[in-house]
Design an enzyme around this catalytic site. Structure first.
Site, PDB file in Angstrom:
ATOM      1  N   ARG A 120     -72.483  21.914 -39.517  1.00 34.21           N
ATOM      2  CA  ARG A 120     -72.898  20.512 -39.519  1.00 34.21           C
ATOM      3  C   ARG A 120     -73.295  20.232 -38.105  1.00 34.21           C
ATOM      4  NH1 ARG A 120     -69.911  16.072 -39.379  1.00 34.21           N
ATOM      5  NH2 ARG A 120     -71.236  14.139 -39.935  1.00 34.21           N
ATOM      6  N   ASP A 148     -77.193  15.795 -39.384  1.00 32.28           N
ATOM      7  CA  ASP A 148     -77.494  14.422 -39.947  1.00 32.28           C
ATOM      8  C   ASP A 148     -79.010  13.367 -40.245  1.00 32.28           C
ATOM      9  OD1 ASP A 148     -75.227  15.125 -41.361  1.00 32.28           O
ATOM     10  OD2 ASP A 148     -73.485  13.476 -40.597  1.00 32.28           O
TER      11      ASP A 148
END
Length: 159
Positions: free
Chosen positions: A30, A87
């Site tokens: 991530r 994100d």
């Protein structure tokens, strides 16, 4: 438990704990900020690492730390693909009137100032799962998703 002196040592401890029978075929990472460069999950190469580093000005507390983990994992597991999920990618469909701030356009372009949207990996999963449970395509749902930030006293909404 063992203490690791750095992320590479930490990866070694984690892999040793899994034992020799681990069958890791890929690693997902991530990454907080992909700017306008990364709009979907991306296989990490040296060039991608460089671009993530260049985007650190947009997320100076997050992207450098993300890179530390990426580099440690790529060192420990050099023969498997590593994929970055950003994100900010989920919100790249925002229209210009939604992501443009009312400031001088040249200044905005020079400093890459725009609304990017964050917590996209969470919003993508939650909205997709909700649509699945409703038996409808995500594009045909009108949802309000509340992603409460456990690290602070605020929450994020995506409609």
């Amino acid at each position: 438990g063992s203490e690791a002196k750095d992320h590479v040592a930490g990866m070694k401890i984690a892999l040793d704990a899994l034992g020799t029978g681990h069958d890791i075929t890929a690693v997902g990472h991530r990454v907080v900020h992909g700017g306008t460069v990364f709009t979907e999950a991306t296989v990490i190469t040296d060039a991608v690492e460089k671009q993530i580093d260049e985007l650190s000005a947009l997320a100076p507390l997050h992207n450098p730390a993300n890179l530390t983990g990426i580099r440690a994992a790529r060192t420990a597991l050099p023969d498997v693909p590593h994929v970055a999920v950003f994100d900010t990618a989920f919100h790249q469909t925002l229209r210009p009137e939604a992501y443009t701030y009312a400031i001088d356009a040249a200044v905005a372009a020079s400093y890459r100032v725009r609304r990017y949207g964050f917590h996209g990996t969470s919003f993508r999963y939650v909205s997709g799962r909700a649509a699945e449970l409703l038996g409808r395509p995500r594009a045909d749902t009108k949802l309000i998703v509340d992603d409460e930030d456990v690290h602070s006293s605020h929450f994020n909404l995506c409609a």
